[in-house]
Design an enzyme around this catalytic site. Structure first.
Site, PDB file in Angstrom:
ATOM      1  N   ASP A 163      -6.878  -1.251  -4.545  1.00 43.28           N
ATOM      2  CA  ASP A 163      -8.151  -1.118  -3.880  1.00 43.28           C
ATOM      3  C   ASP A 163      -8.684   0.046  -4.445  1.00 43.28           C
ATOM      4  O   ASP A 163     -10.167   0.245  -4.331  1.00 43.28           O
ATOM      5  CB  ASP A 163      -7.531  -0.393  -2.410  1.00 43.28           C
ATOM      6  CG  ASP A 163      -6.555  -1.542  -1.650  1.00 43.28           C
ATOM      7  OD1 ASP A 163      -6.967  -2.444  -1.654  1.00 43.28           O
ATOM      8  OD2 ASP A 163      -5.805  -1.024  -0.728  1.00 43.28           O
ATOM      9  N   ASP A 198       0.820  -1.291   0.361  1.00 41.03           N
ATOM     10  CA  ASP A 198      -0.126   0.118  -0.006  1.00 41.03           C
ATOM     11  C   ASP A 198       0.835   1.243   0.092  1.00 41.03           C
ATOM     12  O   ASP A 198       2.035   1.277   0.572  1.00 41.03           O
ATOM     13  CB  ASP A 198      -0.793  -0.031   1.304  1.00 41.03           C
ATOM     14  CG  ASP A 198      -1.816  -0.913   1.023  1.00 41.03           C
ATOM     15  OD1 ASP A 198      -2.467  -1.355  -0.113  1.00 41.03           O
ATOM     16  OD2 ASP A 198      -2.529  -1.298   1.911  1.00 41.03           O
TER      17      ASP A 198
END
Length: 167
Positions: free
Chosen positions: A144, A126
């Site tokens: 995401d 991330d």
């Protein structure tokens, strides 16, 4: 007589265009993650603009680090079930529902992008962080974003596009 011309099927209602789109999205997601993993410092905020920074971290769970205490294979299995379920929904959705088909393609691409991370690294990379002086949103990635925007497309399709009556 008023003959209706059959509606042209939505681009992503056909297997080849959806496959090309998904592969391109997954490749883009993986290239960005490789660049982030190679060049962005770990857990060090790199400001981009006010309220947006790059911040590399590793997510052991699912979206927003939920289920991070669960076994990795459980998470892999859950993601595979989601991909299969979304494929099933895609196949059952009428061809004219272009926004839903786009949404399903984005959801599948995002799920596969994060699934690849899980297989390759044992975690998801991330790197996007929205924040203020006193608040920050969970760190997330392009995959995401695909999932979130895809879900939004499916919801908008349900709310905004007219349904064809069953004959």
């Amino acid at each position: 007589m008023n003959e209706q011309t059959p509606a042209k099927p939505a681009l992503f209602s056909r297997p080849l265009p959806i496959l090309i789109f998904i592969v391109a999205a997954v490749v883009l997601d993986q290239v960005v993650k490789i660049m982030v993993d190679n060049w962005l410092p770990l857990q060090e905020m790199v400001p981009v603009i006010p309220m947006l920074a790059l911040y590399r971290t590793y997510n052991l769970g699912v979206a927003f680090s939920m289920l991070s205490g669960m076994d990795g294979w459980f998470i892999v299995g859950m993601r595979l079930v989601i991909v299969v379920f979304v494929l099933w929904l895609w196949r059952r959705t009428p061809n004219h529902r272009w926004l839903a088909h786009l949404g399903f393609a984005l959801i599948i691409a995002g799920a596969l992008g994060n699934l690849i991370d899980r297989f390759l690294y044992g975690h998801v990379i991330d790197y996007i962080l929205f924040h203020t002086q006193t608040w920050s949103f969970a760190v997330f990635n392009l995959a995401d974003s695909f999932i979130t925007v895809g879900a939004g497309c499916v919801i908008l399709d349900e709310l905004l596009l007219p349904k064809k009556a069953k004959a």
